[in-house]
Design a protein around this motif. Structure first.
Motif, PDB file in Angstrom:
ATOM      1  N   ALA A  41     -11.602  12.717  12.940  1.00  0.00           N
ATOM      2  CA  ALA A  41     -10.369  13.409  12.515  1.00  0.00           C
ATOM      3  C   ALA A  41     -10.349  13.501  10.998  1.00  0.00           C
ATOM      4  N   VAL A  42     -11.122  14.440  10.457  1.00  0.00           N
ATOM      5  CA  VAL A  42     -11.262  14.564   9.004  1.00  0.00           C
ATOM      6  C   VAL A  42      -9.952  15.015   8.368  1.00  0.00           C
ATOM      7  N   GLY A  43      -9.206  15.893   9.045  1.00  0.00           N
ATOM      8  CA  GLY A  43      -7.948  16.373   8.487  1.00  0.00           C
ATOM      9  C   GLY A  43      -6.939  15.259   8.264  1.00  0.00           C
ATOM     10  N   VAL A  44      -6.832  14.356   9.221  1.00  0.00           N
ATOM     11  CA  VAL A  44      -5.901  13.220   9.084  1.00  0.00           C
ATOM     12  C   VAL A  44      -6.357  12.296   7.957  1.00  0.00           C
ATOM     13  N   LYS A  45      -7.648  12.046   7.875  1.00  0.00           N
ATOM     14  CA  LYS A  45      -8.165  11.178   6.809  1.00  0.00           C
ATOM     15  C   LYS A  45      -7.932  11.799   5.435  1.00  0.00           C
ATOM     16  N   LEU A  46      -8.091  13.116   5.339  1.00  0.00           N
ATOM     17  CA  LEU A  46      -7.855  13.789   4.065  1.00  0.00           C
ATOM     18  C   LEU A  46      -6.381  13.708   3.668  1.00  0.00           C
ATOM     19  N   LEU A  47      -5.486  13.856   4.647  1.00  0.00           N
ATOM     20  CA  LEU A  47      -4.050  13.731   4.365  1.00  0.00           C
ATOM     21  C   LEU A  47      -3.711  12.332   3.867  1.00  0.00           C
ATOM     22  N   LEU A  48      -4.256  11.303   4.527  1.00  0.00           N
ATOM     23  CA  LEU A  48      -4.013   9.931   4.086  1.00  0.00           C
ATOM     24  C   LEU A  48      -4.595   9.691   2.696  1.00  0.00           C
ATOM     25  N   LEU A  49      -5.737  10.282   2.409  1.00  0.00           N
ATOM     26  CA  LEU A  49      -6.352  10.123   1.085  1.00  0.00           C
ATOM     27  C   LEU A  49      -5.444  10.692  -0.004  1.00  0.00           C
ATOM     28  N   ILE A  50      -4.878  11.859   0.236  1.00  0.00           N
ATOM     29  CA  ILE A  50      -3.997  12.479  -0.760  1.00  0.00           C
ATOM     30  C   ILE A  50      -2.729  11.652  -0.959  1.00  0.00           C
ATOM     31  N   LEU A  51      -2.105  11.238   0.138  1.00  0.00           N
ATOM     32  CA  LEU A  51      -0.866  10.461   0.033  1.00  0.00           C
ATOM     33  C   LEU A  51      -1.106   9.078  -0.561  1.00  0.00           C
ATOM     34  N   ASP A  52      -2.241   8.467  -0.223  1.00  0.00           N
ATOM     35  CA  ASP A  52      -2.574   7.167  -0.816  1.00  0.00           C
ATOM     36  C   ASP A  52      -2.756   7.287  -2.330  1.00  0.00           C
ATOM     37  N   THR A  53      -3.349   8.386  -2.769  1.00  0.00           N
ATOM     38  CA  THR A  53      -3.535   8.601  -4.209  1.00  0.00           C
ATOM     39  C   THR A  53      -2.189   8.728  -4.921  1.00  0.00           C
ATOM     40  N   ALA A  89      -0.712  -1.916  -5.750  1.00  0.00           N
ATOM     41  CA  ALA A  89      -1.448  -0.798  -6.356  1.00  0.00           C
ATOM     42  C   ALA A  89      -2.960  -0.945  -6.159  1.00  0.00           C
ATOM     43  N   LEU A  90      -3.479  -2.155  -6.300  1.00  0.00           N
ATOM     44  CA  LEU A  90      -4.918  -2.383  -6.117  1.00  0.00           C
ATOM     45  C   LEU A  90      -5.334  -2.142  -4.665  1.00  0.00           C
ATOM     46  N   LEU A  91      -4.511  -2.558  -3.722  1.00  0.00           N
ATOM     47  CA  LEU A  91      -4.824  -2.321  -2.312  1.00  0.00           C
ATOM     48  C   LEU A  91      -4.817  -0.833  -1.991  1.00  0.00           C
ATOM     49  N   PHE A  92      -3.905  -0.109  -2.586  1.00  0.00           N
ATOM     50  CA  PHE A  92      -3.897   1.351  -2.397  1.00  0.00           C
ATOM     51  C   PHE A  92      -5.174   1.966  -2.972  1.00  0.00           C
ATOM     52  N   MET A  93      -5.618   1.479  -4.124  1.00  0.00           N
ATOM     53  CA  MET A  93      -6.868   1.978  -4.705  1.00  0.00           C
ATOM     54  C   MET A  93      -8.043   1.733  -3.771  1.00  0.00           C
ATOM     55  N   LEU A  94      -8.070   0.544  -3.156  1.00  0.00           N
ATOM     56  CA  LEU A  94      -9.141   0.223  -2.226  1.00  0.00           C
ATOM     57  C   LEU A  94      -9.117   1.157  -1.018  1.00  0.00           C
ATOM     58  N   MET A  95      -7.937   1.465  -0.522  1.00  0.00           N
ATOM     59  CA  MET A  95      -7.833   2.377   0.613  1.00  0.00           C
ATOM     60  C   MET A  95      -8.276   3.788   0.240  1.00  0.00           C
ATOM     61  N   VAL A  96      -8.002   4.199  -0.997  1.00  0.00           N
ATOM     62  CA  VAL A  96      -8.449   5.520  -1.450  1.00  0.00           C
ATOM     63  C   VAL A  96      -9.972   5.589  -1.466  1.00  0.00           C
ATOM     64  N   VAL A  97     -10.609   4.544  -1.979  1.00  0.00           N
ATOM     65  CA  VAL A  97     -12.078   4.516  -2.017  1.00  0.00           C
ATOM     66  C   VAL A  97     -12.658   4.538  -0.601  1.00  0.00           C
ATOM     67  N   MET A  98     -12.078   3.756   0.293  1.00  0.00           N
ATOM     68  CA  MET A  98     -12.556   3.731   1.679  1.00  0.00           C
ATOM     69  C   MET A  98     -12.387   5.080   2.359  1.00  0.00           C
ATOM     70  N   SER A  99     -11.258   5.732   2.154  1.00  0.00           N
ATOM     71  CA  SER A  99     -11.023   7.043   2.769  1.00  0.00           C
ATOM     72  C   SER A  99     -12.004   8.067   2.230  1.00  0.00           C
ATOM     73  N   ALA A 100     -12.285   8.009   0.941  1.00  0.00           N
ATOM     74  CA  ALA A 100     -13.252   8.945   0.352  1.00  0.00           C
ATOM     75  C   ALA A 100     -14.648   8.739   0.936  1.00  0.00           C
ATOM     76  N   LEU A 101     -15.047   7.482   1.121  1.00  0.00           N
ATOM     77  CA  LEU A 101     -16.357   7.200   1.714  1.00  0.00           C
ATOM     78  C   LEU A 101     -16.438   7.694   3.157  1.00  0.00           C
ATOM     79  N   CYS A 102     -15.377   7.492   3.919  1.00  0.00           N
ATOM     80  CA  CYS A 102     -15.369   7.947   5.322  1.00  0.00           C
ATOM     81  C   CYS A 102     -15.468   9.464   5.404  1.00  0.00           C
TER      82      CYS A 102
END
Length: 207
Positions: free
Chosen positions: A124-136, A190-203
């Motif tokens: 589900a790339v669309g959902v992951k992309l949405l989470l990446l934007i909102l996490d940022t 804030a640091l945990l959100f940064m980690l989630m952004v990196v993980m979402s980008a890798l996925c």
């Protein structure tokens, strides 16, 4: 025995050819299946890790918001017409931290549904992309709030001689301890959100 100058030919049965080619093709199919299984397992593992990180970040955001929102200290000495009291809403930066972390907590609670969906549907790339934007967006919001709160905490501890701002932590020690803890928790969010952004980008990149 063949004559000199004539080519010698050796016939290979069709069964031997087919069996030989089949023997060579089998490892390719097996390797492809194992690669797909490994990739599927990696995606599922990252999705589960993302879900757990969101739970941890939600707890940290709630802790920061509640800790700062309940900060209040009244000094034991007072005059007839004046009482010395310090509350978090006396400082706009502290109020901003409460609002920012409350927004982040609400978003995280809502995003858990999408995170569960990505565990079920790995592609589900669309959902992951949405989470990446909102996490940022949440990274910017929580990091700004934590930085502003940390600046006020610093002034409360040390003051500013050039601006004639007196340090208040000598009197309001409990107030300063609680606000300092809330600011640290804000940075953790804030640091945990940064980690989630990196993980979402890798996925998304692996997809």
């Amino acid at each position: 025995m063949s004559k000199s100058g004539e080519a010698t030919s050796i016939s290979i049965p069709a069964e031997a050819k087919s069996s030989g080619s089949g023997t060579r093709a089998a490892p390719v199919v097996s390797t492809t299946k194992s690669t797909r299984l490994a990739r599927t397992g990696w995606k599922k593992g990252m999705a589960i890790l993302d879900f757990l990180l969101r739970l941890i970040t939600l707890a940290a955001a709630l802790a920061a918001a509640v800790s700062m929102g309940t900060t209040d200290q009244i000094l034991p000495f007072f005059t007839q017409h004046f009482q010395f009291e310090a509350q978090y809403d006396d400082f706009p930066a502290f109020l901003f931290l409460v609002i920012a972390d409350a927004i982040a907590a609400g978003y995280l609670a809502f995003s858990l549904l999408f995170s569960i969906f990505t565990i079920i549907r790995h592609n589900a790339v669309g959902v992951k992309l949405l989470l990446l934007i909102l996490d940022t967006v949440m990274v910017a919001l929580t990091a700004t709030a934590a930085g502003a709160a940390a600046a006020i905490v610093y002034l409360a501890h040390d003051g500013s001689s050039s601006a004639n701002w007196v340090a208040i932590c000598e009197q309001f020690d409990d107030f300063c301890k609680q606000t300092s803890g809330a600011a640290v928790a804000g940075f953790v969010v804030a640091l945990l959100f940064m980690l989630m952004v990196v993980m979402s980008a890798l996925c998304i990149r692996r997809n």
